[in-house]
Design an enzyme around this catalytic site. Sequence first.
Site, PDB file in Angstrom:
ATOM      1  CE  LYS A   1       2.088   0.380  40.870  1.00  0.00           C
ATOM      2  NZ  LYS A   1       0.881   0.243  40.802  1.00  0.00           N
TER       3      LYS A   1
ATOM      4  N   GLY B   1      -8.021   7.847  50.421  1.00  0.00           N
ATOM      5  CA  GLY B   1      -7.467   8.477  49.242  1.00  0.00           C
ATOM      6  C   GLY B   1      -8.370   8.211  48.016  1.00  0.00           C
TER       7      GLY B   1
ATOM      8  N   GLY C   1     -10.192   4.540  48.371  1.00  0.00           N
ATOM      9  CA  GLY C   1     -10.960   4.522  49.599  1.00  0.00           C
ATOM     10  C   GLY C   1     -11.944   5.188  49.617  1.00  0.00           C
TER      11      GLY C   1
HETATM   12  P1  NAD Z   1      -3.675   7.691  47.394  1.00  0.00           P
HETATM   13  O1  NAD Z   1      -2.490   8.179  47.676  1.00  0.00           O
HETATM   14  O2  NAD Z   1      -4.951   8.367  46.791  1.00  0.00           O
HETATM   15  O3  NAD Z   1      -4.432   7.316  49.044  1.00  0.00           O
HETATM   16  C1  NAD Z   1      -3.771   6.331  50.093  1.00  0.00           C
HETATM   17  C2  NAD Z   1      -4.618   6.656  51.327  1.00  0.00           C
HETATM   18  O4  NAD Z   1      -4.180   5.754  51.990  1.00  0.00           O
HETATM   19  C3  NAD Z   1      -4.350   7.897  52.108  1.00  0.00           C
HETATM   20  O5  NAD Z   1      -5.784   8.310  52.652  1.00  0.00           O
HETATM   21  C4  NAD Z   1      -3.283   7.733  53.020  1.00  0.00           C
HETATM   22  O6  NAD Z   1      -3.469   8.560  54.133  1.00  0.00           O
HETATM   23  C5  NAD Z   1      -3.686   6.079  53.425  1.00  0.00           C
HETATM   24  N1  NAD Z   1      -2.616   5.535  54.087  1.00  0.00           N
HETATM   25  C6  NAD Z   1      -1.381   5.439  53.754  1.00  0.00           C
HETATM   26  N2  NAD Z   1      -0.917   4.696  54.766  1.00  0.00           N
HETATM   27  C7  NAD Z   1      -1.783   4.144  55.534  1.00  0.00           C
HETATM   28  C8  NAD Z   1      -2.117   3.318  56.553  1.00  0.00           C
HETATM   29  N3  NAD Z   1      -1.061   2.815  57.110  1.00  0.00           N
HETATM   30  N4  NAD Z   1      -2.954   2.919  57.217  1.00  0.00           N
HETATM   31  C9  NAD Z   1      -4.216   3.881  56.841  1.00  0.00           C
HETATM   32  N5  NAD Z   1      -4.106   4.548  55.759  1.00  0.00           N
HETATM   33  C10 NAD Z   1      -3.060   4.646  55.296  1.00  0.00           C
HETATM   34  O7  NAD Z   1      -3.754   6.140  46.872  1.00  0.00           O
HETATM   35  P2  NAD Z   1      -4.709   5.188  45.985  1.00  0.00           P
HETATM   36  O8  NAD Z   1      -4.658   5.629  44.827  1.00  0.00           O
HETATM   37  O9  NAD Z   1      -6.229   5.420  46.649  1.00  0.00           O
HETATM   38  O10 NAD Z   1      -4.390   3.733  46.056  1.00  0.00           O
HETATM   39  C11 NAD Z   1      -4.582   3.099  47.611  1.00  0.00           C
HETATM   40  C12 NAD Z   1      -4.210   1.463  47.036  1.00  0.00           C
HETATM   41  O11 NAD Z   1      -4.868   1.200  45.999  1.00  0.00           O
HETATM   42  C13 NAD Z   1      -2.862   1.383  46.822  1.00  0.00           C
HETATM   43  O12 NAD Z   1      -2.394   0.124  47.280  1.00  0.00           O
HETATM   44  C14 NAD Z   1      -2.668   1.207  45.236  1.00  0.00           C
HETATM   45  O13 NAD Z   1      -1.453   0.424  44.878  1.00  0.00           O
HETATM   46  C15 NAD Z   1      -3.859   0.520  45.071  1.00  0.00           C
HETATM   47  N6  NAD Z   1      -4.442   0.666  43.812  1.00  0.00           N
HETATM   48  C16 NAD Z   1      -4.450   1.950  43.115  1.00  0.00           C
HETATM   49  C17 NAD Z   1      -5.206   2.225  41.779  1.00  0.00           C
HETATM   50  C18 NAD Z   1      -5.542   3.627  41.193  1.00  0.00           C
HETATM   51  O14 NAD Z   1      -6.130   3.581  40.158  1.00  0.00           O
HETATM   52  N7  NAD Z   1      -5.166   4.398  41.865  1.00  0.00           N
HETATM   53  C19 NAD Z   1      -5.450   1.074  41.001  1.00  0.00           C
HETATM   54  C20 NAD Z   1      -5.152  -0.097  41.596  1.00  0.00           C
HETATM   55  C21 NAD Z   1      -4.668  -0.313  42.887  1.00  0.00           C
END
Ligand code: NAD
Length: 439
Positions: free
Chosen positions: A120, A240, A243
């Site tokens: 990471k 994001g 979601g």
């Molecule tokens: P992103 O940056 O696209 O979106 C994150 C979202 O979470 C944003 O809408 C932000 O406003 C919101 N957010 C932040 N803090 C918050 C809070 N306290 N309460 C509510 N909303 C909040 O990130 P992403 O890529 O969608 O990743 C989201 C999660 O999924 C992370 O934990 C990431 O590690 C995990 N994840 C992502 C991937 C990937 O392929 N992108 C893969 C595996 C796991």
Amino acid sequence: MTHADTITEVIEEFDFLKRTRLEFEKSIEFINAEIKPVEKGVRRFLEQPFRQLAVKFPVQMDNGSIEIFTGYRVQQNRLYEPTKGGIRYASDVSLDLITALAFDMTMKCQVVGLPYGGAKGGVCADPKKLSRAELDRLTRRYAYEILPIIGPDSDVPAPDVGTSEREMGIIYDTYKMFNPQTPYAPAVVTGKPLNLGGSKGRKEATAQGGAYVLEEAVKQKSIEGFSSLKDAAVVVQGYGNVGFHISQILHDDFGCKIVGICDSKGGIYSEDGLDPKEVMGYKNSSPDQSVIGFDGLQHLTQLQLLTSSCDILIPAAKETQILGSVAKDLQASVILELANGPTTNLADRILTDKKVHVLPDILANAGGVTVSYFEWLQNKAGESWELPIVKEKLQRKMATAYGNIVETARNHNLDMRSAAFVFAISKAIDVVYERGIFP
Ligand code: NAD
């Protein structure tokens, strides 16, 4: 419970690395007692990251000033190489956080059976406070700093919170400039734009994989009271990449009702259901870049949203969101963990007592790294797979992984999270013995 125990438990709730280590120790104890003996040295080898790089680097701001940023790349275990894991830009990025996330990557790759070790990376920076040009300069400099330890066959980054295909394109370009002769250079990074060798289906892969796991759980009648996903009421935390896509997939393909959505500013709820695309359109055009105010709906706090009435709760924001205090009041009967580490150990115990069905992160969100693996394979073979092929392969991987974890849970009478860790760590132990210790 004594006062000191309570304080320890509260500290543990907010310490993601500590929580990860506790989960690891618990699983190792279980494997040692019930499955096979595990040498002390092997435990330590699997628990500790083998490489932690910390860098401080300057970036010129648009106003001419120079800011110093801190970045990390942690390679947790090279059971297999390359190591694999996302890059996060956020103001709370720390070495401990990246180390915990790297450990989870090792586990995740074992759960879905990918030939990768875990890694990471991240930079302590709030991307919302930087201009596009500043972000691009920061990405290029960070890529340069981690260049000595990344490569198509050594360590392959991908997007995570705060990064997207744009950053991956810049990392690829920086790598290529310094390694013009390297074969398969696009395989240095996944989650790239399609034009640079990205895979169809990568952007929505984490959500799509999670939807397949949920579908499998319903098909196998593993969740009491659930015979179909049609009309199931869903609340999503985080709007994001992950979601938004899970809301869209569950709404469009499975007929779920998305009743609640929130981002970092707060949430909205509608019993009648929300249209995910309309909410995203509103968020993108709102000055605050938030879902707040959509359709004149009432502004809810995070706590109100997480504990609101629904069948399925999907944390898709960040770690440490479902605390014990949230778990007590939570109404959902299923939690699909698409964020990494959203549920604390205390919350987990409460959810187990309440018989809430938790689909744990190292299984539920492994679709992202799985399609990253497909992208890497396509880059190495000089191929480009059509979307239906990517989706079919992903569905099979996720269904197999789900089946393996359910079987481990049944055979050893474990909850799904413990089963996922026991399955992953057992496999990792086998790989250590099969490879032997160098020299
Ligand atoms: P992103 O940056 O696209 O979106 C994150 C979202 O979470 C944003 O809408 C932000 O406003 C919101 N957010 C932040 N803090 C918050 C809070 N306290 N309460 C509510 N909303 C909040 O990130 P992403 O890529 O969608 O990743 C989201 C999660 O999924 C992370 O934990 C990431 O590690 C995990 N994840 C992502 C991937 C990937 O392929 N992108 C893969 C595996 C796991």
